[in-house]
Design a protein around this motif. Structure first.
Motif, short mmCIF file in Angstrom:
data_model
loop_
_atom_site.label_atom_id
_atom_site.label_comp_id
_atom_site.label_asym_id
_atom_site.label_seq_id
_atom_site.Cartn_x
_atom_site.Cartn_y
_atom_site.Cartn_z
N ALA A 14 0.71 -1.14 0.15
CA ALA A 14 0.04 -0.12 -0.11
C ALA A 14 0.77 1.32 -0.16
CB ALA A 14 -0.87 -0.07 1.11
N ASP A 15 2.03 1.25 0.57
CA ASP A 15 2.75 2.36 0.61
C ASP A 15 3.50 2.58 -0.61
OD1 ASP A 15 1.98 2.86 2.93
OD2 ASP A 15 3.79 2.13 4.00
N LEU A 26 0.92 6.91 -14.23
CA LEU A 26 -0.46 6.33 -14.08
C LEU A 26 -1.10 7.26 -12.69
CD1 LEU A 26 -0.84 2.84 -15.13
CD2 LEU A 26 -1.52 4.90 -16.47
N LYS A 27 -1.91 8.02 -12.69
CA LYS A 27 -2.32 8.83 -11.50
C LYS A 27 -2.93 7.89 -10.56
CE LYS A 27 -3.61 12.88 -14.10
NZ LYS A 27 -4.65 13.73 -14.75
N PRO A 28 -2.49 7.95 -9.20
CA PRO A 28 -2.82 6.86 -8.52
C PRO A 28 -4.01 7.02 -7.58
CG PRO A 28 -1.20 8.19 -7.59
CD PRO A 28 -1.14 8.62 -8.74
N PHE A 29 -5.29 7.15 -8.30
CA PHE A 29 -6.40 7.42 -7.58
C PHE A 29 -6.84 6.03 -7.21
CE2 PHE A 29 -7.50 10.40 -11.34
CZ PHE A 29 -6.72 11.31 -10.68
N ILE A 30 -6.51 5.73 -5.67
CA ILE A 30 -6.63 4.68 -4.90
C ILE A 30 -7.76 5.09 -3.77
CG2 ILE A 30 -5.83 2.98 -3.21
CD1 ILE A 30 -3.25 3.34 -4.90
N ARG A 32 -9.35 2.57 -1.62
CA ARG A 32 -9.34 1.60 -0.51
C ARG A 32 -8.32 0.43 -0.61
NH1 ARG A 32 -15.20 -1.49 -0.43
NH2 ARG A 32 -14.26 -2.28 1.47
N TYR A 33 -7.91 -0.29 0.56
CA TYR A 33 -7.23 -1.36 0.22
C TYR A 33 -8.02 -2.29 1.13
CZ TYR A 33 -3.34 1.59 -0.86
OH TYR A 33 -2.65 2.61 -1.64
N PHE A 46 -6.49 -6.20 -2.21
CA PHE A 46 -7.18 -5.80 -3.25
C PHE A 46 -7.17 -3.96 -3.20
CE2 PHE A 46 -9.50 -9.72 -2.90
CZ PHE A 46 -9.39 -10.09 -4.40
N VAL A 48 -8.50 -0.85 -4.47
CA VAL A 48 -9.58 -0.62 -5.40
C VAL A 48 -9.16 0.89 -5.80
CG1 VAL A 48 -12.07 0.27 -5.22
CG2 VAL A 48 -11.31 -1.63 -3.87
N GLU A 50 -10.09 4.50 -8.00
CA GLU A 50 -11.23 5.40 -8.54
C GLU A 50 -10.67 6.29 -9.70
OE1 GLU A 50 -14.20 5.62 -7.66
OE2 GLU A 50 -14.49 4.00 -6.08
N ASP A 52 -9.77 8.21 -12.84
CA ASP A 52 -10.32 9.53 -13.34
C ASP A 52 -11.19 9.02 -14.53
OD1 ASP A 52 -10.77 12.09 -14.65
OD2 ASP A 52 -8.66 12.61 -14.74
N ARG A 87 -9.82 -2.56 -9.82
CA ARG A 87 -9.08 -2.63 -8.84
C ARG A 87 -7.79 -3.98 -9.20
NH1 ARG A 87 -14.03 -4.53 -8.59
NH2 ARG A 87 -14.13 -6.53 -9.10
N LEU B 290 -10.76 14.43 -4.13
CA LEU B 290 -11.29 13.10 -4.72
C LEU B 290 -11.36 12.33 -3.61
CD1 LEU B 290 -12.35 11.56 -7.11
CD2 LEU B 290 -10.06 10.65 -7.52
N ARG B 293 -9.43 13.08 -0.43
CA ARG B 293 -8.22 13.21 -0.49
C ARG B 293 -7.90 14.28 -1.43
NH1 ARG B 293 -5.80 7.49 -1.18
NH2 ARG B 293 -3.84 8.69 -1.12
N ILE B 295 -5.64 15.62 -4.26
CA ILE B 295 -4.37 15.04 -5.18
C ILE B 295 -3.89 15.99 -6.38
CG2 ILE B 295 -3.80 13.06 -6.99
CD1 ILE B 295 -6.10 11.54 -5.61
N ALA B 322 -1.41 4.34 4.84
CA ALA B 322 -2.84 3.71 4.25
C ALA B 322 -3.69 2.77 5.25
CB ALA B 322 -2.14 2.66 3.16
N GLN B 323 -4.82 2.82 5.08
CA GLN B 323 -5.76 2.15 6.00
C GLN B 323 -6.20 0.96 5.23
OE1 GLN B 323 -6.42 2.89 9.13
NE2 GLN B 323 -5.15 4.73 8.97
N ILE B 324 -5.77 -0.06 5.71
CA ILE B 324 -6.01 -1.56 5.02
C ILE B 324 -7.09 -2.24 5.87
CG2 ILE B 324 -5.00 -3.83 4.50
CD1 ILE B 324 -2.44 -2.58 4.36
#
Lengths: 103, 353
Positions: A14-15, A26-30, A32-33, A46, A48, A50, A52, A87, B290, B293, B295, B322-324
């Motif tokens: 995740a980090d 690529l834009k990191p539109f994340i 959730r994990y 996973f 997930v 979002e 653009d 995702r 978004l 957050r 960005i 990050a929240q997992i």
């Protein structure tokens, strides 16, 4: 196996994953994990997205990007799942998992 | 919500305007200023007779009405003259028939006279025969002395009788020939009258046919019938083709407009929403809000896929932000995700040993 065992690896992915995506443009539109473990012992993380709406969705799921992500994550299998949302699925640990040679 | 209400109101307004443009007829804004046309626009419509209603309003013209009146009067005069001519012709025919009848009566009377004359001649002949027999008897009873004289007298009488009979026979023959000639002439006159009747009937039929085809009234009647047929045909065309097709096309246009609005809304609303999410910081760096957050949207360098990927190693003493979420595999969405990921994994060539 206890799912908490895979939590550090999941945090690591995740980090670093947003930075990896940013490096390849690529834009990191994340959003959730999600970490889960199957009955067979496969631990999946996973990521997930979002994305653009104006971005090219196929860029996120191209074979080159997935291979780049897998290599950057020290060989962890990475696949794209795009039904009901987009995702990344990263297989953190799997016993007895081998990669067949490509034809 | 307000945007949706405003969008619905705009859509309803456009739909109402589209319907009004379909329903309300468009009148010319610049009315003609010609004095010839101005009275037509301001005068009150006068109820027209059925004839002009059938022909249309183009004939409602004083000149046309005057012409029509003239035509009607002329047609009446023509009809009256034709009627009078017919009466005269009939009178002539009747007179001819009367003359023929008179000729026939005269011939009949002459025939009767000839018959009487023949009877008289026959009586004279009978009288002469009786006289001859009487003379013969007297002669036979007379003496032989006067036989020669009597014989001469008898021969003379016979010659006289023969001459008289011959003359009377010639007269009867001549009279009969005259009668036959007269009868023949009468028959010829009757034939001429019949031929005249035939010619009269042909002329009358020709006149009637001409009145039905070539007179102004016939022309107007033909035009009226054609106008009726054309009006009926146009009415059927309008009722069964033009009006349904117009309604169908209007409905189709309205549906296409509504569909276009929906597609445009779905297509451009995310862009509008993204535009609302973007803003510029104090240092002129554009950012996007978004999912809670912020960005940065600074353009990144070109993709580095061709470059050798860098292997990320765990960093010690780092604090992850990050929240997992840890979820079980039994949840429906997670189950679907796992199933799809495993399928993709097998598709990529990964197998369980």
């Amino acid at each position: 196996m206890n799912i908490q065992h895979y939590l550090p690896a999941a945090r690591l992915v995740a980090d670093v994953l947003p930075d990896i995506l940013a490096k390849i443009g690529l834009k990191p539109f994340i959003s959730r994990y999600v970490l889960t473990e199957t009955q067979q012992g496969n631990a999946w993380l996973f990521i997930v997205l979002e994305v653009d709406p104006l971005s090219h969705l196929e860029d996120y799921g191209s074979a080159e990007v997935l291979k780049y992500l897998s290599t950057s994550l020290n060989g962890m299998p990475v696949v794209i799942s795009n039904s009901y949302g987009m995702r990344y699925a990263v297989l953190l640990s799997s016993p007895h998992l081998v990669k067949m040679a490509q034809a | 919500m307000k945007k949706m209400i405003v969008g619905i109101l705009l859509g309803m307004t456009m739909l109402f305007l589209a319907l009004m443009s379909c329903v309300v007829p468009v009148y010319p804004t610049n009315l003609p200023t010609s004095p010839a046309l101005a009275p037509v626009l301001v005068t009150t419509p006068v109820p027209l007779p059925d004839y002009y209603l059938v022909l249309g309003q183009d004939l409602v013209d004083p000149a046309v009405q005057s012409a029509q009146a003239t035509l009607d009067a002329g047609q009446q005069i023509i009809n009256e003259i034709s009627y009078q001519a017919t009466l005269v012709s009939l009178n002539i025919n009747l007179a001819a028939r009367a003359a023929a009848q008179a000729t026939l009566d005269y011939n009949q009377a002459q025939l009767m006279g000839l018959a009487i004359r023949g009877t008289e001649v026959a009586q004279n002949m009978a009288w002469a025969a009786a006289t001859q027999e009487y003379i013969v008897d007297q002669t036979e009873q007379a003496s032989a002395v006067t036989a020669t004289a009597h014989q001469a007298q008898i021969e003379q009488t016979q010659m006289i009788w023969n001459a008289t009979s011959t003359a009377q026979s010639h007269a009867v023959t001549a009279t009969y020939a005259a009668y036959i000639l007269n009868v023949t002439q009468t028959a010829q006159g009757q034939m001429q009258l019949d031929a005249q009747d035939v010619r009269y009937a042909q002329a009358n039929a020709t006149q009637q046919a001409y009145s039905l085809t070539a007179t102004p009234m016939a022309i107007l009647q033909s035009e009226r019938i054609q106008a009726q047929a054309e009006t009926k045909r146009k009415s059927v065309w309008m009722d069964f083709v033009v009006n349904p097709l117009t309604v169908f096309l209007m409905t189709l246009i309205i549906l296409v407009i509504i569909l276009g609005w929906v597609l445009a809304y779905k297509r451009f609303m995310p862009v509008f929403e993204l535009g609302l999410r973007k803003f510029v910081q104090e240092d002129n760096r554009p950012v996007v809000l978004l999912e809670g957050r912020i960005i940065e949207t600074i353009p990144v360098p070109a993709p580095l896929i061709s470059a050798q990927p860098e292997i990320y190693t765990p960093k010690l003493a780092s604090v992850s932000l990050a929240q997992i979420e840890i979820l079980g595999p039994d949840e429906p969405s997670i189950t679907n995700w796992i199933t799809e990921a495993e399928q993709k994994l097998r598709f990529d060539g990964w197998v369980q040993s």
